[in-house]
Write a protein that holds these residues in place. Sequence first.
Motif, PDB file in Angstrom:
ATOM      1  N   ILE A  24       0.836  -1.200   0.000  1.00  0.00           N
ATOM      2  CA  ILE A  24       0.000   0.000   0.000  1.00  0.00           C
ATOM      3  C   ILE A  24       0.871   1.249   0.000  1.00  0.00           C
ATOM      4  O   ILE A  24       2.042   1.200   0.370  1.00  0.00           O
ATOM      5  CB  ILE A  24      -0.935   0.055   1.227  1.00  0.00           C
ATOM      6  CG1 ILE A  24      -0.117   0.095   2.525  1.00  0.00           C
ATOM      7  CG2 ILE A  24      -1.935  -1.085   1.229  1.00  0.00           C
ATOM      8  CD1 ILE A  24      -0.868   0.630   3.711  1.00  0.00           C
ATOM      9  N   ASN A  25       0.252   2.370  -0.382  1.00  0.00           N
ATOM     10  CA  ASN A  25       0.876   3.683  -0.230  1.00  0.00           C
ATOM     11  C   ASN A  25       0.329   4.309   1.042  1.00  0.00           C
ATOM     12  O   ASN A  25      -0.839   4.124   1.373  1.00  0.00           O
ATOM     13  CB  ASN A  25       0.550   4.577  -1.421  1.00  0.00           C
ATOM     14  CG  ASN A  25       1.156   4.047  -2.700  1.00  0.00           C
ATOM     15  OD1 ASN A  25       2.302   3.619  -2.722  1.00  0.00           O
ATOM     16  ND2 ASN A  25       0.386   4.064  -3.774  1.00  0.00           N
ATOM     17  N   VAL A  26       1.178   5.060   1.732  1.00  0.00           N
ATOM     18  CA  VAL A  26       0.781   5.693   2.985  1.00  0.00           C
ATOM     19  C   VAL A  26       0.826   7.204   2.826  1.00  0.00           C
ATOM     20  O   VAL A  26       1.819   7.762   2.375  1.00  0.00           O
ATOM     21  CB  VAL A  26       1.701   5.250   4.147  1.00  0.00           C
ATOM     22  CG1 VAL A  26       1.372   5.997   5.421  1.00  0.00           C
ATOM     23  CG2 VAL A  26       1.577   3.751   4.374  1.00  0.00           C
ATOM     24  N   GLU A  27      -0.281   7.830   3.193  1.00  0.00           N
ATOM     25  CA  GLU A  27      -0.421   9.280   3.095  1.00  0.00           C
ATOM     26  C   GLU A  27       0.083   9.976   4.355  1.00  0.00           C
ATOM     27  O   GLU A  27       0.756  10.997   4.296  1.00  0.00           O
ATOM     28  CB  GLU A  27      -1.900   9.590   2.880  1.00  0.00           C
ATOM     29  CG  GLU A  27      -2.264  11.024   2.758  1.00  0.00           C
ATOM     30  CD  GLU A  27      -3.739  11.159   2.410  1.00  0.00           C
ATOM     31  OE1 GLU A  27      -4.107  10.850   1.261  1.00  0.00           O
ATOM     32  OE2 GLU A  27      -4.508  11.553   3.298  1.00  0.00           O
ATOM     33  N   SER A  28      -0.291   9.414   5.509  1.00  0.00           N
ATOM     34  CA  SER A  28       0.111  10.006   6.784  1.00  0.00           C
ATOM     35  C   SER A  28       0.167   8.923   7.853  1.00  0.00           C
ATOM     36  O   SER A  28      -0.328   7.820   7.656  1.00  0.00           O
ATOM     37  CB  SER A  28      -0.866  11.113   7.201  1.00  0.00           C
ATOM     38  OG  SER A  28      -2.150  10.585   7.393  1.00  0.00           O
ATOM     39  N   ALA A  29       0.791   9.292   8.961  1.00  0.00           N
ATOM     40  CA  ALA A  29       0.921   8.354  10.077  1.00  0.00           C
ATOM     41  C   ALA A  29       0.780   9.119  11.380  1.00  0.00           C
ATOM     42  O   ALA A  29       1.130  10.300  11.460  1.00  0.00           O
ATOM     43  CB  ALA A  29       2.268   7.641  10.022  1.00  0.00           C
ATOM     44  N   ALA A  30       0.264   8.433  12.382  1.00  0.00           N
ATOM     45  CA  ALA A  30       0.136   9.041  13.708  1.00  0.00           C
ATOM     46  C   ALA A  30       0.743   8.105  14.744  1.00  0.00           C
ATOM     47  O   ALA A  30       0.575   6.882  14.671  1.00  0.00           O
ATOM     48  CB  ALA A  30      -1.331   9.308  14.036  1.00  0.00           C
ATOM     49  N   LEU A  31       1.440   8.712  15.673  1.00  0.00           N
ATOM     50  CA  LEU A  31       2.024   8.008  16.815  1.00  0.00           C
ATOM     51  C   LEU A  31       1.444   8.598  18.083  1.00  0.00           C
ATOM     52  O   LEU A  31       1.037   9.767  18.101  1.00  0.00           O
ATOM     53  CB  LEU A  31       3.541   8.207  16.854  1.00  0.00           C
ATOM     54  CG  LEU A  31       4.346   7.523  15.771  1.00  0.00           C
ATOM     55  CD1 LEU A  31       5.686   8.218  15.593  1.00  0.00           C
ATOM     56  CD2 LEU A  31       4.552   6.076  16.150  1.00  0.00           C
ATOM     57  N   MET A  32       1.421   7.812  19.138  1.00  0.00           N
ATOM     58  CA  MET A  32       1.010   8.323  20.426  1.00  0.00           C
ATOM     59  C   MET A  32       2.163   9.155  20.984  1.00  0.00           C
ATOM     60  O   MET A  32       3.317   8.715  20.976  1.00  0.00           O
ATOM     61  CB  MET A  32       0.686   7.164  21.380  1.00  0.00           C
ATOM     62  CG  MET A  32       0.031   7.606  22.665  1.00  0.00           C
ATOM     63  SD  MET A  32      -0.345   6.202  23.753  1.00  0.00           S
ATOM     64  CE  MET A  32      -1.621   5.359  22.821  1.00  0.00           C
ATOM     65  N   ALA A  33       1.856  10.356  21.433  1.00  0.00           N
ATOM     66  CA  ALA A  33       2.882  11.223  22.014  1.00  0.00           C
ATOM     67  C   ALA A  33       3.453  10.571  23.273  1.00  0.00           C
ATOM     68  O   ALA A  33       2.722   9.938  24.044  1.00  0.00           O
ATOM     69  CB  ALA A  33       2.287  12.587  22.341  1.00  0.00           C
TER      70      ALA A  33
END
Length: 138
Positions: free
Chosen positions: A66-75
Amino acid sequence: MIKSDIIHPELLYALAKCGHKTRILIADSNYAFVTNSPKDATIVYLNLSPGTVAAPLILEKILHCINVESAALMACPQDFINTIEAEYLHLLPESCHIEHLAREDFYAEAKADQTLLIIATGEQRRFANLLLTVAPVM
């Protein structure tokens, strides 16, 4: 026979259902897979034993599909050295926007209806949960 970096049938099936703006959570072994996931999400259990299968390896293989647009991590706390974040950044494309969310905000995003796939890993490092947003095919 499938000739791919991923041969896990359930994982391939779930990835095939993930379109643009769909979210995929790569969850560490401390994550509450069932209670912190949308009720209709597919949970694929790759957490064979503590430490295996590692989250960066799963990310590496998924990025071939897949292609990834954005990612989020827990602070995490400022004094915490997040070694897995560096590994994620090394693997994710440079164009990928990275966001750090407070714990409750991260859980709320992970539990949103857009999250279709949860991958349970054996990753033991703290703050290793990674929420990916799928990009369109390029």
